[in-house]
Scaffold this active site. Structure first.
Site, PDB file in Angstrom:
ATOM      1  N   GLU A   1       0.844  -1.192   0.000  1.00  0.00           N
ATOM      2  CA  GLU A   1       0.000   0.000   0.000  1.00  0.00           C
ATOM      3  C   GLU A   1       0.878   1.241   0.000  1.00  0.00           C
ATOM      4  O   GLU A   1       2.103   1.161   0.190  1.00  0.00           O
ATOM      5  CB  GLU A   1      -0.958  -0.003   1.202  1.00  0.00           C
ATOM      6  CG  GLU A   1      -2.051  -1.051   1.086  1.00  0.00           C
ATOM      7  CD  GLU A   1      -3.115  -0.954   2.169  1.00  0.00           C
ATOM      8  OE1 GLU A   1      -3.040  -0.024   2.988  1.00  0.00           O
ATOM      9  OE2 GLU A   1      -4.014  -1.802   2.197  1.00  0.00           O
TER      10      GLU A   1
ATOM     11  N   HIS B   1      -8.889  10.346   2.299  1.00  0.00           N
ATOM     12  CA  HIS B   1      -8.531   9.200   1.455  1.00  0.00           C
ATOM     13  C   HIS B   1      -8.660   9.597  -0.001  1.00  0.00           C
ATOM     14  O   HIS B   1      -9.656  10.222  -0.396  1.00  0.00           O
ATOM     15  CB  HIS B   1      -9.438   8.007   1.758  1.00  0.00           C
ATOM     16  CG  HIS B   1      -8.901   6.710   1.248  1.00  0.00           C
ATOM     17  ND1 HIS B   1      -8.881   6.392  -0.088  1.00  0.00           N
ATOM     18  CD2 HIS B   1      -8.341   5.655   1.899  1.00  0.00           C
ATOM     19  CE1 HIS B   1      -8.342   5.190  -0.235  1.00  0.00           C
ATOM     20  NE2 HIS B   1      -8.005   4.724   0.961  1.00  0.00           N
TER      21      HIS B   1
ATOM     22  N   ARG C   1      -0.910   9.579   1.326  1.00  0.00           N
ATOM     23  CA  ARG C   1      -2.300   9.879   0.998  1.00  0.00           C
ATOM     24  C   ARG C   1      -2.580  11.368   0.816  1.00  0.00           C
ATOM     25  O   ARG C   1      -3.365  11.749  -0.048  1.00  0.00           O
ATOM     26  CB  ARG C   1      -3.224   9.305   2.080  1.00  0.00           C
ATOM     27  CG  ARG C   1      -3.362   7.800   1.997  1.00  0.00           C
ATOM     28  CD  ARG C   1      -4.215   7.237   3.107  1.00  0.00           C
ATOM     29  NE  ARG C   1      -4.437   5.813   2.897  1.00  0.00           N
ATOM     30  CZ  ARG C   1      -5.079   5.026   3.750  1.00  0.00           C
ATOM     31  NH1 ARG C   1      -5.570   5.533   4.872  1.00  0.00           N
ATOM     32  NH2 ARG C   1      -5.256   3.748   3.505  1.00  0.00           N
TER      33      ARG C   1
ATOM     34  N   HIS D   1     -11.352  10.516   5.890  1.00  0.00           N
ATOM     35  CA  HIS D   1     -11.159   9.093   6.146  1.00  0.00           C
ATOM     36  C   HIS D   1     -10.745   8.802   7.579  1.00  0.00           C
ATOM     37  O   HIS D   1     -11.202   7.833   8.178  1.00  0.00           O
ATOM     38  CB  HIS D   1     -10.089   8.571   5.185  1.00  0.00           C
ATOM     39  CG  HIS D   1      -9.897   7.089   5.212  1.00  0.00           C
ATOM     40  ND1 HIS D   1     -10.937   6.202   5.033  1.00  0.00           N
ATOM     41  CD2 HIS D   1      -8.786   6.320   5.386  1.00  0.00           C
ATOM     42  CE1 HIS D   1     -10.483   4.956   5.087  1.00  0.00           C
ATOM     43  NE2 HIS D   1      -9.173   4.999   5.321  1.00  0.00           N
TER      44      HIS D   1
ATOM     45  N   ARG E   1      -1.650   9.369   8.902  1.00  0.00           N
ATOM     46  CA  ARG E   1      -1.538   7.940   9.216  1.00  0.00           C
ATOM     47  C   ARG E   1      -1.029   7.147   8.026  1.00  0.00           C
ATOM     48  O   ARG E   1      -1.517   7.283   6.908  1.00  0.00           O
ATOM     49  CB  ARG E   1      -2.905   7.401   9.648  1.00  0.00           C
ATOM     50  CG  ARG E   1      -2.913   5.892   9.888  1.00  0.00           C
ATOM     51  CD  ARG E   1      -4.279   5.428  10.341  1.00  0.00           C
ATOM     52  NE  ARG E   1      -5.307   5.606   9.344  1.00  0.00           N
ATOM     53  CZ  ARG E   1      -5.579   4.753   8.362  1.00  0.00           C
ATOM     54  NH1 ARG E   1      -4.851   3.657   8.213  1.00  0.00           N
ATOM     55  NH2 ARG E   1      -6.564   4.991   7.512  1.00  0.00           N
TER      56      ARG E   1
END
Length: 527
Positions: A112, A228, A274, A331, A366
């Site tokens: 990811e 997100h 992100r 998100h 995060r």
């Protein structure tokens, strides 16, 4: 009035991990606003990050977490979690929670964004959260009582306001109930629903953070909201999350004519952190250009991502064309109730775990798939802390319910609140719009609502109030941080200011009925 040893508010990964690891001689109550599976943990698609591959190392996981968090993280806390991650995963796996495996029976690991190695453990392809929550629910011991549809709306403090001793909840029949305990744990999740575009469950309205703030607990880092990059976007609305794991498997972001938008933006391109991907997509959408996720390179997409495929087909996406329309949406909140790694807040007897808490692990942004991990980690830590002290548990005394002021003022319309937060305190921020939002929010008498009695309010009014409190705190924090870092991007201050801001936290804590900026008092932690 009902009495317990431990009250847990919420039913996500952190709450259920805690409940399962508490000793069986404790009398534990779980209270949930809706049913046990109506939360963000259950919706989590991506997986859990852990350095379990032969060539990986917890220190590399630590470095990736620090880089994604723009080095605003608590480094010691991050390293402690990444070192513990393989043990936590193996513990779940050996206990019977099934993760996806390769043909040799080894964990199947995904990639990811912002990770340097394949280390994402998943279950059922893109159904990791659901599988883990269902596993934990199935394993709940008999000392755990669950009361669903109990909307906790207030914390009860002792007469000196020096300890949390319980909660008030509104039941489905409209009556109010009091629950008393030595340990009160907020595991209520995040606040994504205060923005018009969000991946979050409808229950994620910031309840726990607002409860803690009203009671006087310290909050921090409220400006850091992760948007997100890829929510399914159909007919002007977001319809659900398209996991970052899709880009990890090779999908790329393109315009309608096929131009790749992340090339030249970041060395990791479509797997950049992100906030960078979200800001890039937002830039195009402001110019009226729809961005798509090109999944044509992923073989057997529907088998690898069954939930996402079903979601897309349900909303009329022709999967054979290989293009999924996406926009960014709220998100995850990196900030929240300030705690240590045992979940202890600045109010003795009150704890916070999961997304409602801010341990410092996530920093300003995060790292993908660290949220379920943090819930497992801190949930376990708190259980161990309470278990060691179970012999000393006694029923709270000096129970005193003060008479609060009745206030019947107006609250913002939730739909207008969500849209104005998205427009003014969203992905790209600047002083002019933040000030406009702060002035609009101030019209609803924030301070009066903080002091008001809530017993007479309906669940809908309580939800509106908690959303309003959270929106005010996020907007205030975003105005004060005059730099860009992680999930907080200021168009008028577009660069990180490491000289002044890298480790500086904006603390919100009510003192004498007013919000003040205070240094967090470590000595105030429950002992």
């Amino acid at each position: 009035m009902k009495q317990f040893d431990v009250i847990i508010i919420g039913s996500g990964i952190a709450a259920l991990q805690l409940a399962n690891k508490l000793t069986k001689d404790l009398n534990v109550m779980i209270l949930t606003k809706q049913n046990l599976t109506k939360g963000n943990s259950y919706l989590a698609q991506g997986g859990v990050a852990a350095a379990v591959a032969p060539g990986d190392d917890p220190y590399l996981h630590y470095l990736d977490t620090m880089e994604a968090g723009a080095h605003h993280n608590d480094a010691k806390a991050v390293l402690e979690m990444t070192r513990k991650a393989p043990e936590l995963i193996n513990g779940f796996w050996q206990s019977g929670c099934r993760f996806d495996e390769d043909e040799n029976g080894n964990l199947l690991l995904g990639m990811e964004g912002a990770h340097s190695e394949k280390r994402i453990v998943h279950s059922g392809g893109d159904e990791t959260g659901r599988h883990m929550v269902e596993f934990l629910i199935s394993d709940l011991p008999s000392n755990i009582t669950v009361e669903q549809s109990a909307f906790v709306y207030d914390l009860i403090l002792n007469q000196e306001k020096s300890q949390c001793i319980g909660v008030k909840a509104k039941l489905p029949d409209g009556t109010n109930e009091r629950y008393i305990a030595q340990h009160v744990v907020l595991a209520t999740g995040g606040c994504g629903q205060i923005f018009s575009f969000t991946s979050n469950a409808e229950t994620a309205t910031g309840d726990g953070i607002a409860l803690a703030y009203r009671a006087g607990a310290a909050l921090t880092d409220m400006e850091f909201i992760q948007f997100h990059p890829t929510l399914l976007y159909v007919d002007g609305r977001t319809r659900g999350l398209i996991s970052e794991a899709v880009r990890g498997e090779g999908a790329v972001l393109v315009t309608e004519d096929g131009k790749r938008i992340m090339q030249g933006i970041h060395p990791l391109e479509d797997l950049a952190p992100r906030h960078i991907v979200s800001q890039t997509i937002y830039d195009y959408s402001r110019r009226g250009i729809q961005i798509h996720l090109d999944i044509s390179s992923i073989k057997d997409f529907s088998a690898r991502f069954p939930t996402i495929s079903k979601l897309c087909i349900q909303h009329g996406i022709e999967m054979e064309k290989g293009l999924i329309p996406v926009v960014p949406g709220s998100h995850f909140i990196m900030g929240g109730i300030k705690t240590d790694l045992q979940g202890r807040t600045s109010i003795p007897g009150l704890y916070a775990i999961g997304e409602a808490a801010c341990t410092g692990i996530h920093g300003a942004n995060r790292l993908a798939s660290n949220s379920l991990l943090e819930g497992m980690f801190v949930g376990s830590n708190l259980a161990e802390w309470i278990n060691i002290r179970r012999a000393g548990i006694r029923k709270p005394d000096n129970i005193h319910i003060p008479v609060q002021n009745f206030y019947d003022g107006e609250l913002p319309d939730p739909a207008i609140l969500k849209q104005t937060m998205m427009d003014r305190t969203g992905i790209v921020r600047k002083k002019e719009m933040l000030s406009l939002q702060a002035d609009w929010l101030a019209k609803f008498n924030h301070d009066k609502w903080l002091e008001a009695a809530l017993d007479h309010l309906s669940p809908e009014q309580l939800t509106s109030l908690f959303m309003y409190i959270i929106a005010t705190l996020i907007t205030q924090s975003a105005l004060e941080r005059t730099e860009s870092r992680g999930g907080h991007y200021r168009e008028d201050f577009p660069y990180e200011d490491n000289a002044n801001w890298m480790k500086k936290q904006i603390i919100h804590q009510r003192k004498n009925g007013k919000d003040g900026k205070h240094e967090f008092n470590q000595t105030a932690l429950a002992t």
